[in-house]
Enzyme design. Structure first.
Site, PDB file in Angstrom:
ATOM      1  N   GLN A  63       0.836  -1.192   0.000  1.00  0.00           N
ATOM      2  CA  GLN A  63       0.000   0.000   0.000  1.00  0.00           C
ATOM      3  C   GLN A  63       0.878   1.252   0.000  1.00  0.00           C
ATOM      4  OE1 GLN A  63      -3.449   0.188   0.057  1.00  0.00           O
ATOM      5  NE2 GLN A  63      -3.802  -2.021  -0.004  1.00  0.00           N
ATOM      6  N   CYS A 106       1.334   1.876   5.099  1.00  0.00           N
ATOM      7  CA  CYS A 106       1.244   0.503   4.601  1.00  0.00           C
ATOM      8  C   CYS A 106      -0.172  -0.049   4.694  1.00  0.00           C
ATOM      9  CB  CYS A 106       2.232  -0.408   5.331  1.00  0.00           C
ATOM     10  SG  CYS A 106       3.949   0.153   5.178  1.00  0.00           S
TER      11      CYS A 106
END
Length: 228
Positions: free
Chosen positions: A69, A192
């Site tokens: 991410q 993340c």
């Protein structure tokens, strides 16, 4: 492995150079390790969700082809980009990630800080209340329903992030180790993909050390642990 210290370089041309190196390499192309730092930038992985970008403000956002991410890169963070042919090393992606993490753990240990892995959450974490303690983390059940599988970060801060790409058995992207940063930009994202995950650096863990020194130690550890 050829090691290059690039200094402070913009993210986007470095990303393009990694792609070019990987696309053009042949059987005899040497493996390489690039060490650098970047001006402030958010990078999104292939699975990156827009909702994890809370308020990027004046910091640019770059879409990438790595896994994971959103994360932040900025001055005071050592970026390590191993450009390896995994067929030459003889190990698979899972072991490659393990070796990256092990190099970070050994680098932190060099400065007296204990790094930990968390199941299901690539990267390296430290105990916020005892960053120099040597006790292993207790087994942590994942929070939420079996389908959510959310790791338990209670009492932990993230000090190193991983995001890799493998193309034709060759790696690029890599890892980021936080040394002495302005950590405020992490408040603008879910690091993340995890809302509220604390992000720390060696400085906030009580270790004052020069960026170049950490880059050299991390480079040495990566060369040792990534060698076949």
């Amino acid at each position: 492995m050829e090691v290059r210290e690039l200094g402070r370089v913009d993210y986007l041309p470095t990303y393009q150079a990694m792609q070019d190196y990987t696309a053009q390499r042949g059987a005899g192309t040497p493996d390489a390790l690039w060490l650098c730092e970047h001006p402030p930038v958010f990078t999104q992985g292939l699975a990156g969700q827009a909702g994890h970008l809370l308020m990027p403000g004046d910091i640019p956002v770059v879409q990438t082809d790595r896994g994971g991410q959103v994360t932040y890169h900025g001055p005071g963070q050592v970026m390590a980009y191993p450009l390896l042919d995994l067929r030459r090393t003889g190990y698979f992606v899972k072991e490659y990630v393990y070796r990256l993490e092990e190099a970070v753990i050994r680098t932190l240990a060099h400065y007296g800080v204990t790094g930990h892995r968390v199941a299901g959450a690539p990267g390296i974490y430290v105990r916020l209340d005892d960053p120099r303690g040597h006790a292993a983390l207790a087994q942590r059940p994942q929070k939420g329903s079996p389908s959510s599988k959310a790791p338990d970060f209670t009492g932990l801060g993230k000090i190193a992030a991983l995001g890799v790409k493998v193309s034709r058995h060759c790696t690029y992207h890599g890892l980021a180790l936080n040394v002495a940063m302005d950590l405020e930009p992490y408040n603008r994202i879910n690091p993340c993909g995890y809302a509220g995950l604390p992000t720390v650096d060696l400085s906030t863990m009580g270790t004052a050390v020069d960026w170049a020194d950490v880059a050299q130690v991390l480079g040495d550890k990566l060369r040792a642990h990534l060698s076949p």
